[in-house]
Enzyme design. Structure first.
Site, PDB file in Angstrom:
ATOM      1  N   LEU A 227       0.795  -0.790   0.132  1.00 38.96           N
ATOM      2  CA  LEU A 227       0.253  -0.173   0.057  1.00 38.96           C
ATOM      3  C   LEU A 227       0.592   0.992   0.390  1.00 38.96           C
ATOM      4  O   LEU A 227       1.433   1.403   1.429  1.00 38.96           O
ATOM      5  CB  LEU A 227      -0.726   0.020   1.313  1.00 38.96           C
ATOM      6  CG  LEU A 227      -1.886   1.344   1.410  1.00 38.96           C
ATOM      7  CD1 LEU A 227      -3.007   1.273  -0.143  1.00 38.96           C
ATOM      8  CD2 LEU A 227      -2.802   1.276   2.481  1.00 38.96           C
ATOM      9  N   ASP A 228       0.484   2.550  -0.922  1.00 35.72           N
ATOM     10  CA  ASP A 228       1.206   3.634  -0.599  1.00 35.72           C
ATOM     11  C   ASP A 228       2.686   3.165  -0.758  1.00 35.72           C
ATOM     12  O   ASP A 228       3.676   4.220  -0.698  1.00 35.72           O
ATOM     13  CB  ASP A 228       0.701   4.310   0.310  1.00 35.72           C
ATOM     14  CG  ASP A 228      -0.082   4.795   0.507  1.00 35.72           C
ATOM     15  OD1 ASP A 228      -1.115   4.798  -1.046  1.00 35.72           O
ATOM     16  OD2 ASP A 228      -1.341   5.034   1.395  1.00 35.72           O
ATOM     17  N   GLU A 229       3.232   2.181  -1.944  1.00 39.78           N
ATOM     18  CA  GLU A 229       5.033   1.980  -1.808  1.00 39.78           C
ATOM     19  C   GLU A 229       5.175   1.739  -3.542  1.00 39.78           C
ATOM     20  O   GLU A 229       6.493   1.135  -4.003  1.00 39.78           O
ATOM     21  CB  GLU A 229       5.537   0.900  -0.562  1.00 39.78           C
ATOM     22  CG  GLU A 229       5.143   1.154   0.150  1.00 39.78           C
ATOM     23  CD  GLU A 229       6.319   0.355   1.024  1.00 39.78           C
ATOM     24  OE1 GLU A 229       6.887  -0.446   1.175  1.00 39.78           O
ATOM     25  OE2 GLU A 229       5.613   0.484   2.859  1.00 39.78           O
TER      26      GLU A 229
END
Length: 284
Positions: A227-229
């Site tokens: 997530l979000d990486e």
């Protein structure tokens, strides 16, 4: 009659790559319109994007280039430069990025074709209709694992049916499953409303307010199972001060989100983005 193409590639760095690549193009009367390259000292990989014209067909060029690509261990793609990417936009209840994308497409400032809009809410079906774009409502009433899996199956059917090249998460407030992230690897872009890697996850503007930051940002990145990486394509920032509350931060942030996402979509659609592990090389 000449045809317009874009060739992008990456491979282990070494001498003679440019000479070898341009030699193949020359053999097919290729006229180079623009060329960009980058050698990454950290990964020891070479990256290149060439826009060119040639009277040869796409199949003939691919056949001619394949031996060199195999010899050099290249990841490569040769595309028709005139073909617009077919895009599916996912959105929830915040429509500023969706509206911005549709306006840019309508005014021919974004070289894509939006083939469908899908949402877990019905809020933007009229906006979609005003642009003559099909709107698909895939609700998530209870968000149980079974319902989320069923909803994702509908998304996959839509992606396959419409032959979607790129999925854009324009403030789509749902986490995609690892299986869907893998299916869409390198062809799904998310806009996160913070300057990643700071303030991941939910309520980033509230996190920024609590930390008293003086700059807020937005990050457009490829979607991965983490997530979000995912690899970052573009970021934008706005300056704020101590008088801004979370709601004011969010209001200012909407502009930064639109700008960062529009640039990322354009650069992807123009085949200017190459993956470099967890990073990207962007030939602007």
């Amino acid at each position: 009659m000449s045809h317009s193409f874009i060739l992008k590639l990456s491979c282990p760095d070494g001498p003679g790559i440019v000479h070898a690549v341009t030699g193949v193009l020359l053999a097919h009367q290729g006229n180079i319109l623009s060329s960009a390259q980058h050698g990454d000292a950290d990964t020891q990989r070479f990256f290149m994007r060439i826009a060119f014209e040639s009277p040869s067909s796409q199949d003939a060029l691919r056949e001619a280039f394949a031996p060199l690509a195999a010899q050099r261990g290249m990841d490569w793609e040769l595309v028709d430069a005139t073909r617009k990417a077919r895009v599916l936009i996912l959105v929830s209840k915040f429509g500023h990025c969706l509206n911005d994308i549709l306006f840019r497409v309508a005014t021919q400032h974004l070289p894509i074709e939006v083939v469908a809009i899908a949402s877990n809410h019905r809020d933007f079906y009229q906006l979609a209709a005003s642009h003559n774009i099909a709107f698909h409502h895939f609700p998530l009433l209870n968000a149980t694992p079974e319902q989320k899996a069923a909803q994702e199956r509908k998304l996959i059917e839509l992606i396959d049916e419409q032959q979607v090249d790129l999925v854009v998460l324009a403030r789509y407030m749902q986490i995609l499953s690892p299986a869907l992230c893998e299916k869409l690897a390198g062809r799904a872009i998310n806009i996160h409303h913070s300057f990643l890697p700071s303030f991941k996850g939910a309520r980033p503007y509230h996190q920024a307010f609590e930390r008293g930051v003086k700059l807020i940002g937005a990050t457009a990145h490829y979607v991965t199972g983490d997530l979000d990486e995912g690899p970052i394509i573009e970021q934008e920032v706005s300056r704020i001060d101590h008088a801004y509350g979370p709601e004011q931060l969010a209001a200012v942030g909407r502009d930064t989100e639109c700008l960062a996402l529009a640039r990322a979509i354009q650069w992807h659609a123009e085949h200017r983005v190459l993956l470099n592990g967890k990073r990207t090389v962007v030939f602007r």
